[in-house]
Scaffold this active site. Sequence first.
Site, PDB file in Angstrom:
ATOM      1  N   GLY A  76       0.816  -1.205   0.000  1.00 30.65           N
ATOM      2  CA  GLY A  76       0.000   0.000   0.000  1.00 30.65           C
ATOM      3  C   GLY A  76       0.847   1.252   0.000  1.00 30.65           C
ATOM      4  O   GLY A  76       1.960   1.269   0.545  1.00 30.65           O
ATOM      5  N   GLY A 150      -5.425  -8.276  -7.259  1.00 26.59           N
ATOM      6  CA  GLY A 150      -4.146  -7.911  -7.838  1.00 26.59           C
ATOM      7  C   GLY A 150      -3.153  -9.035  -7.603  1.00 26.59           C
ATOM      8  O   GLY A 150      -3.527 -10.215  -7.533  1.00 26.59           O
ATOM      9  N   ILE A 152      -1.478  -9.787  -4.903  1.00 23.82           N
ATOM     10  CA  ILE A 152      -1.704 -10.480  -3.631  1.00 23.82           C
ATOM     11  C   ILE A 152      -2.951 -11.352  -3.722  1.00 23.82           C
ATOM     12  O   ILE A 152      -2.947 -12.509  -3.282  1.00 23.82           O
ATOM     13  CB  ILE A 152      -1.796  -9.480  -2.471  1.00 23.82           C
ATOM     14  CG1 ILE A 152      -0.412  -8.863  -2.206  1.00 23.82           C
ATOM     15  CG2 ILE A 152      -2.331 -10.147  -1.205  1.00 23.82           C
ATOM     16  CD1 ILE A 152      -0.395  -7.793  -1.143  1.00 23.82           C
ATOM     17  N   ARG A 173     -11.185  -3.666  -9.530  1.00 21.37           N
ATOM     18  CA  ARG A 173     -11.778  -2.396  -9.928  1.00 21.37           C
ATOM     19  C   ARG A 173     -12.502  -2.505 -11.254  1.00 21.37           C
ATOM     20  O   ARG A 173     -13.580  -1.935 -11.452  1.00 21.37           O
ATOM     21  CB  ARG A 173     -10.676  -1.326 -10.008  1.00 21.37           C
ATOM     22  CG  ARG A 173     -11.177   0.065 -10.371  1.00 21.37           C
ATOM     23  CD  ARG A 173     -10.053   1.072 -10.277  1.00 21.37           C
ATOM     24  NE  ARG A 173      -8.897   0.657 -11.067  1.00 21.37           N
ATOM     25  CZ  ARG A 173      -7.734   1.302 -11.074  1.00 21.37           C
ATOM     26  NH1 ARG A 173      -7.568   2.366 -10.310  1.00 21.37           N
ATOM     27  NH2 ARG A 173      -6.728   0.859 -11.816  1.00 21.37           N
ATOM     28  N   ARG A 232      -6.347  -2.967   4.390  1.00 23.50           N
ATOM     29  CA  ARG A 232      -6.116  -1.869   5.323  1.00 23.50           C
ATOM     30  C   ARG A 232      -7.330  -1.768   6.239  1.00 23.50           C
ATOM     31  O   ARG A 232      -8.458  -2.041   5.831  1.00 23.50           O
ATOM     32  CB  ARG A 232      -5.907  -0.541   4.581  1.00 23.50           C
ATOM     33  CG  ARG A 232      -4.574  -0.408   3.868  1.00 23.50           C
ATOM     34  CD  ARG A 232      -3.432  -0.239   4.870  1.00 23.50           C
ATOM     35  NE  ARG A 232      -2.156   0.048   4.228  1.00 23.50           N
ATOM     36  CZ  ARG A 232      -1.261  -0.860   3.886  1.00 23.50           C
ATOM     37  NH1 ARG A 232      -1.529  -2.142   4.106  1.00 23.50           N
ATOM     38  NH2 ARG A 232      -0.120  -0.519   3.329  1.00 23.50           N
ATOM     39  N   ASP A 255      -6.109  -8.908  10.038  1.00 24.99           N
ATOM     40  CA  ASP A 255      -4.699  -8.564  10.213  1.00 24.99           C
ATOM     41  C   ASP A 255      -4.525  -7.059  10.333  1.00 24.99           C
ATOM     42  O   ASP A 255      -3.460  -6.594  10.749  1.00 24.99           O
ATOM     43  CB  ASP A 255      -3.870  -9.088   9.036  1.00 24.99           C
ATOM     44  CG  ASP A 255      -2.378  -8.864   9.245  1.00 24.99           C
ATOM     45  OD1 ASP A 255      -1.885  -9.202  10.334  1.00 24.99           O
ATOM     46  OD2 ASP A 255      -1.713  -8.330   8.336  1.00 24.99           O
ATOM     47  N   HIS A 279      -1.158  -6.800  12.150  1.00 31.17           N
ATOM     48  CA  HIS A 279      -0.640  -6.266  10.883  1.00 31.17           C
ATOM     49  C   HIS A 279       0.740  -6.851  10.574  1.00 31.17           C
ATOM     50  O   HIS A 279       1.727  -6.129  10.431  1.00 31.17           O
ATOM     51  CB  HIS A 279      -0.584  -4.737  10.922  1.00 31.17           C
ATOM     52  CG  HIS A 279      -0.545  -4.140   9.539  1.00 31.17           C
ATOM     53  ND1 HIS A 279      -0.951  -2.850   9.276  1.00 31.17           N
ATOM     54  CD2 HIS A 279      -0.133  -4.643   8.344  1.00 31.17           C
ATOM     55  CE1 HIS A 279      -0.808  -2.592   7.980  1.00 31.17           C
ATOM     56  NE2 HIS A 279      -0.304  -3.665   7.403  1.00 31.17           N
ATOM     57  N   GLY A 281       1.082  -9.194   7.925  1.00 25.34           N
ATOM     58  CA  GLY A 281       0.958  -9.882   6.657  1.00 25.34           C
ATOM     59  C   GLY A 281       2.258  -9.973   5.888  1.00 25.34           C
ATOM     60  O   GLY A 281       2.578 -11.006   5.301  1.00 25.34           O
TER      61      GLY A 281
END
Length: 316
Positions: A76, A150, A152, A173, A232, A255, A279, A281
């Site tokens: 990100g 994507g 991931i 998207r 996120r 996460d 968090h 990952g």
Amino acid sequence: MTTDVWLPFAPEEIPGLPSAADHGLTYRFWDGGDTFPADPADCAFYVVPYLKGAEIAVRPLAGMARAEVVQTLSAGVDHVQAGMGPLHPGVRLCNARSVHEASTAELTLALILASLRGIPRFVEGQRQEEWRSGFYPALADKTVLIVGYGSIGSAIEDRLTPFECARVLRVARSARDTERGPVHPLAELPSLLPEADVVVLSTPLTEATRGLADAEFLARMRDGALLVNVARGPVVDTKALLAEVESGRLTAALDVTDPEPLPAGHPLWHAPGVLISPHVGGSTSAFLPRAKRLLARQLTHWTAGEPLDNVVYTTA
């Protein structure tokens, strides 16, 4: 005047970096310390320190008058992009695609399996010396919906393949076709949610995805479904999620959270059916070698005047 490259690792620890002497570069080590290693105005290629927070990440940007590239080591970029306003036009922001796929996908599968198979219940039972046998849900024969398909998301499906899922549904998207099957556009998400037993969020945080998993989204999930967030925290409306898990209708494996870090006393800590990891990952032994390979590759492209990988934003 020097042309500086700021790195969060010592340059001698990164195999394959372009020769500083051959390209007129000075490598500077900065991992977010209080003192900058040199004048930010001389920095042309800035690698953002990893896991040091948005405030540290953007602190030198305002002074980087010669910046050409800002390279994150995270998938990100929302924590950095917001601070790029002072930079001149044409500065490229690159993410860390290729670095975190394996680790994040591993954790995603761990969270799914732990939640479905009752691992937290077994851990607590061990503490209490209680034999908590019974029947638990399996991942086999479940329909999994991946929101954010994507690199991931694709890596997550790679690891789902041996588990005999009934179906894997993919949302991004915009629509496209893959070897595995279609990727549905975000507009079709409401009609897909009721079909899934497990919903995995692996989407970037953007204005379009902030609060995506709101009360309406969660209400469309089928009774007993599991929500997994490895994206996120703000992709999920925490208040709406709490209402669903406290009612017992949904379960969740997170996460990332909103707020983050999750403060002591927050109701998510003890909400029924919620598994939380802090968090992590991408924070594994797989990170460092992949991150170093990415930096060597990107700097080789940059010094050769070749297109960079992973450009996600360019200042206007």
